[in-house]
Design an enzyme around this catalytic site. Structure first.
Site, PDB file in Angstrom:
ATOM      1  N   PHE A  77     -11.787  -1.628   4.597  1.00 47.13           N
ATOM      2  CA  PHE A  77     -10.825  -0.861   5.400  1.00 47.13           C
ATOM      3  C   PHE A  77     -10.919  -1.269   6.863  1.00 47.13           C
ATOM      4  O   PHE A  77     -11.951  -1.067   7.506  1.00 47.13           O
ATOM      5  CB  PHE A  77     -11.110   0.633   5.248  1.00 47.13           C
ATOM      6  CG  PHE A  77     -10.502   1.244   4.012  1.00 47.13           C
ATOM      7  CD1 PHE A  77     -10.312   0.507   2.859  1.00 47.13           C
ATOM      8  CD2 PHE A  77     -10.106   2.567   4.017  1.00 47.13           C
ATOM      9  CE1 PHE A  77      -9.753   1.079   1.721  1.00 47.13           C
ATOM     10  CE2 PHE A  77      -9.549   3.158   2.893  1.00 47.13           C
ATOM     11  CZ  PHE A  77      -9.369   2.424   1.743  1.00 47.13           C
ATOM     12  N   ASP A  89       0.864  -1.182   0.000  1.00 45.34           N
ATOM     13  CA  ASP A  89       0.000   0.000   0.000  1.00 45.34           C
ATOM     14  C   ASP A  89       0.903   1.235   0.000  1.00 45.34           C
ATOM     15  O   ASP A  89       1.068   1.898   1.023  1.00 45.34           O
ATOM     16  CB  ASP A  89      -0.885  -0.029   1.246  1.00 45.34           C
ATOM     17  CG  ASP A  89      -2.023   0.967   1.186  1.00 45.34           C
ATOM     18  OD1 ASP A  89      -2.200   1.591   0.134  1.00 45.34           O
ATOM     19  OD2 ASP A  89      -2.721   1.114   2.203  1.00 45.34           O
ATOM     20  N   GLU A 108      -6.647   4.913  -9.139  1.00 45.88           N
ATOM     21  CA  GLU A 108      -7.955   5.372  -8.674  1.00 45.88           C
ATOM     22  C   GLU A 108      -8.637   6.344  -9.628  1.00 45.88           C
ATOM     23  O   GLU A 108      -8.016   7.276 -10.150  1.00 45.88           O
ATOM     24  CB  GLU A 108      -7.780   6.043  -7.305  1.00 45.88           C
ATOM     25  CG  GLU A 108      -9.053   6.232  -6.551  1.00 45.88           C
ATOM     26  CD  GLU A 108      -8.906   5.898  -5.088  1.00 45.88           C
ATOM     27  OE1 GLU A 108      -9.857   6.166  -4.340  1.00 45.88           O
ATOM     28  OE2 GLU A 108      -7.864   5.357  -4.681  1.00 45.88           O
ATOM     29  N   THR A 117     -12.913   0.355  -3.378  1.00 46.43           N
ATOM     30  CA  THR A 117     -12.241   0.811  -2.171  1.00 46.43           C
ATOM     31  C   THR A 117     -13.196   1.576  -1.255  1.00 46.43           C
ATOM     32  O   THR A 117     -14.378   1.700  -1.550  1.00 46.43           O
ATOM     33  CB  THR A 117     -11.019   1.679  -2.568  1.00 46.43           C
ATOM     34  OG1 THR A 117     -10.243   1.978  -1.414  1.00 46.43           O
ATOM     35  CG2 THR A 117     -11.453   2.959  -3.256  1.00 46.43           C
ATOM     36  N   LYS A 156      -9.636   1.527  -9.612  1.00 47.01           N
ATOM     37  CA  LYS A 156     -10.064   1.673  -8.226  1.00 47.01           C
ATOM     38  C   LYS A 156     -11.209   2.686  -8.142  1.00 47.01           C
ATOM     39  O   LYS A 156     -11.084   3.817  -8.622  1.00 47.01           O
ATOM     40  CB  LYS A 156      -8.872   2.149  -7.396  1.00 47.01           C
ATOM     41  CG  LYS A 156      -8.849   1.721  -5.957  1.00 47.01           C
ATOM     42  CD  LYS A 156      -7.492   2.033  -5.359  1.00 47.01           C
ATOM     43  CE  LYS A 156      -7.450   1.668  -3.891  1.00 47.01           C
ATOM     44  NZ  LYS A 156      -6.180   2.117  -3.285  1.00 47.01           N
TER      45      LYS A 156
END
Length: 321
Positions: free
Chosen positions: A178, A17, A96, A156, A132
């Site tokens: 998350f 990440d 993203e 996400t 994403k």
């Protein structure tokens, strides 16, 4: 003794990440995932100084209003970070869609197409990337269309079972629930500390993982947003885990025994949930944590995107002076 990181690799696909090239080269994850915050941080390092100059020089040659040009340069920089990471990992790099498009299905689809095309221009095919998208109803619908086109997606900012079920119904390739941000909310809300086995973020991912396995759902579960190595260890065996370099380093130095916590062989029965837009929105409304953290996450990514575009605009103005 084998490190906990090596043990983890034996049961889970490890994803980095980060946009830190040196850390990726050192830790050798299978995949990498980025977001606007990570891209912004990467571009602040000496390693991407030339990349930034190249993008600004490219932007000066573009026509159109300054805001649109700055946005295009910001897009180019995000792709540059992703392309650099793709040279270091054998698997995929997540890139993203702009956070300010999180509630616009058609615009999200169009942006995804432009991301795929930009990577292709650099010789990177769509099977090396994941698009994403935020796990809003609109983002999930965009992913459903993209998946049918053969463009795999990573959903996400996922905090709830409702989001996970809707993603499964859309046949999304991968979700990123998350962990740490869920824990943050509950610690602030209750004033309590939680052990890894009590951690609401850990329990949420375990529940989603079991639901998927019990119902033979192929969508990959990739735990994300960890606050400690203990949280990572509590999800050992999850399909994938995306972990920051500092926690990867910590796990690489720990030679204790790592117990597998999740396995498709240990699934428990879980009734399949039927979900439509009305049900999705009501379930989200009833989940204060998920609603608040989703909105907060979108705001933060949008803020970092604005910061990047502002930085680009200033550089373009200086270059033109």
């Amino acid at each position: 003794m084998t490190s906990k990181l090596d043990q983890l690799r034996g049961m889970t696909t490890v994803v980095a990440d980060t946009g830190d090239i040196e850390a990726v080269a050192r830790l050798k994850p299978v995949d990498c995932t980025t977001n606007p915050s990570i891209v912004l941080k990467a571009l602040g390092t000496p390693m991407f100084a030339d990349t930034f100059k190249e993008a600004v020089a490219w932007g000066r040659k573009q026509s159109g209003n300054p805001e649109a040009v700055a946005s295009s340069v910001a897009d180019r920089l995000a792709i540059s970070v992703g392309a650099a990471l793709s040279k270091l990992v054998p698997g995929r790099v997540s890139t993203e869609v702009d956070a300010d498009l999180s509630y616009d299905t058609q615009a999200s689809i169009a942006k995804a197409h432009s991301i795929v095309a930009a990577y292709k221009e650099r010789g990177i095919e769509k099977d090396r990337i994941l698009i994403k998208l935020a796990s809003t109803w609109e983002g999930i619908r965009a992913a459903e269309v993209l998946q049918k086109e053969g463009i795999d997606c990573n959903l996400t900012l996922l905090f709830s079972k409702a989001q996970a079920v809707a993603c499964a119904d859309a046949k999304v390739f991968l979700i990123s629930p998350f962990v740490g941000r869920i824990l943050d909310w509950y610690k602030k809300s209750t004033g309590k500390d939680y052990t890894p086995e009590e951690d609401p973020g850990v329990l949420s991912v375990r529940d989603i993982y079991n639901y998927y396995k019990a119902n033979d759902i192929k969508t990959i579960v990739m735990g994300a947003s960890f606050r400690s190595a203990a949280e990572v260890e509590a999800l050992a065996g999850c399909d994938r885990l995306t972990i920051s370099p500092n926690l990867l380093d910590e796990l690489s130095k720990d030679e204790g025994k790592l117990e597998r916590k999740l396995s498709p062989d240990n699934k428990k029965p879980a009734a399949k949930i039927a979900i439509d837009e009305k049900t999705f929105r009501w379930m989200m409304n009833e989940d204060a944590m998920a609603t608040e953290k989703l909105a907060e996450g979108i705001r933060q990514f949008a803020k970092d995107l604005v910061t990047l575009r502002t930085m680009v605009t200033k550089e373009l103005q200086l270059a033109a002076a």
